[in-house]
Design a protein around this motif. Sequence first.
Motif, short mmCIF file in Angstrom:
data_model
loop_
_atom_site.label_atom_id
_atom_site.label_comp_id
_atom_site.label_asym_id
_atom_site.label_seq_id
_atom_site.Cartn_x
_atom_site.Cartn_y
_atom_site.Cartn_z
N ARG A 64 42.29 53.14 36.18
CA ARG A 64 42.09 51.85 35.51
C ARG A 64 41.04 51.06 36.28
O ARG A 64 41.08 50.99 37.50
N ILE A 65 40.10 50.47 35.56
CA ILE A 65 39.07 49.64 36.18
C ILE A 65 39.19 48.23 35.63
O ILE A 65 39.29 48.04 34.42
N VAL A 66 39.19 47.27 36.54
CA VAL A 66 39.22 45.85 36.18
C VAL A 66 37.88 45.27 36.59
O VAL A 66 37.46 45.39 37.74
N LEU A 67 37.18 44.67 35.62
CA LEU A 67 35.89 44.04 35.89
C LEU A 67 36.08 42.54 36.00
O LEU A 67 36.60 41.91 35.09
N ASN A 68 35.65 41.98 37.12
CA ASN A 68 35.69 40.54 37.34
C ASN A 68 34.29 40.06 37.69
O ASN A 68 33.48 40.83 38.19
N GLY A 69 34.03 38.80 37.44
CA GLY A 69 32.74 38.22 37.78
C GLY A 69 32.17 37.41 36.63
O GLY A 69 32.88 37.07 35.67
N THR A 70 30.88 37.13 36.74
CA THR A 70 30.20 36.31 35.74
C THR A 70 28.89 36.96 35.34
O THR A 70 28.15 37.47 36.20
N VAL A 71 28.60 36.95 34.06
CA VAL A 71 27.35 37.49 33.52
C VAL A 71 26.73 36.42 32.62
O VAL A 71 27.41 35.49 32.19
N ALA A 80 28.45 46.16 30.86
CA ALA A 80 29.27 46.47 32.04
C ALA A 80 30.54 47.23 31.64
O ALA A 80 30.92 48.20 32.28
N GLU A 81 31.15 46.81 30.55
CA GLU A 81 32.35 47.50 30.08
C GLU A 81 32.03 48.92 29.64
O GLU A 81 32.78 49.86 29.94
N MET A 82 30.92 49.10 28.95
CA MET A 82 30.52 50.43 28.51
C MET A 82 30.26 51.35 29.70
O MET A 82 30.69 52.51 29.72
N GLN A 92 41.24 53.46 31.41
CA GLN A 92 41.37 52.13 30.83
C GLN A 92 40.40 51.18 31.55
O GLN A 92 40.23 51.26 32.77
N VAL A 93 39.79 50.28 30.79
CA VAL A 93 38.92 49.25 31.35
C VAL A 93 39.44 47.89 30.90
O VAL A 93 39.62 47.66 29.71
N GLN A 94 39.70 47.03 31.86
CA GLN A 94 40.09 45.65 31.56
C GLN A 94 38.89 44.77 31.92
O GLN A 94 38.51 44.67 33.07
N ASN A 95 38.30 44.16 30.92
CA ASN A 95 37.09 43.37 31.12
C ASN A 95 37.44 41.89 31.24
O ASN A 95 37.69 41.22 30.25
N ASN A 96 37.42 41.38 32.48
CA ASN A 96 37.69 39.97 32.74
C ASN A 96 36.40 39.20 33.00
O ASN A 96 36.45 38.07 33.51
N LEU A 97 35.26 39.78 32.69
CA LEU A 97 33.98 39.12 32.95
C LEU A 97 33.85 37.85 32.13
O LEU A 97 34.18 37.83 30.94
N GLN A 98 33.37 36.81 32.77
CA GLN A 98 33.14 35.54 32.12
C GLN A 98 31.66 35.40 31.78
O GLN A 98 30.81 35.78 32.57
#
Length: 108
Positions: A64-71, A80-82, A92-98
Amino acid sequence: MFRYLGVTCLCVLAACAASEQQVSSVPPEVARQMREACVELRRALFEDSIVRSYTVYPRCDNGRIVLNGTVPDFAARQQAEMLAAQVPGVRQVQNNLQVADPDDPVRY
């Protein structure tokens, strides 16, 4: 520019260390695969022309990958999710990017 890259590199190293601690409770082979997946994802994010210069902090844990940060925009968020979803071993990818406010002077 170089100062920003230095800070980004330090953040990536810290994220790698945190990822290694999190995967220590799984079998050694799975932990090794996730470390390799995290390295591969960080390389892909850095090499990608859309995402490379933004603050994206991936965290890898047992497939599982969780993406955090700002774009800056939705396209960078999707890119980034792709990239994360294409890494071998990722389930699984959880995209928390703002997405940053374009009027905010302190952005990404």
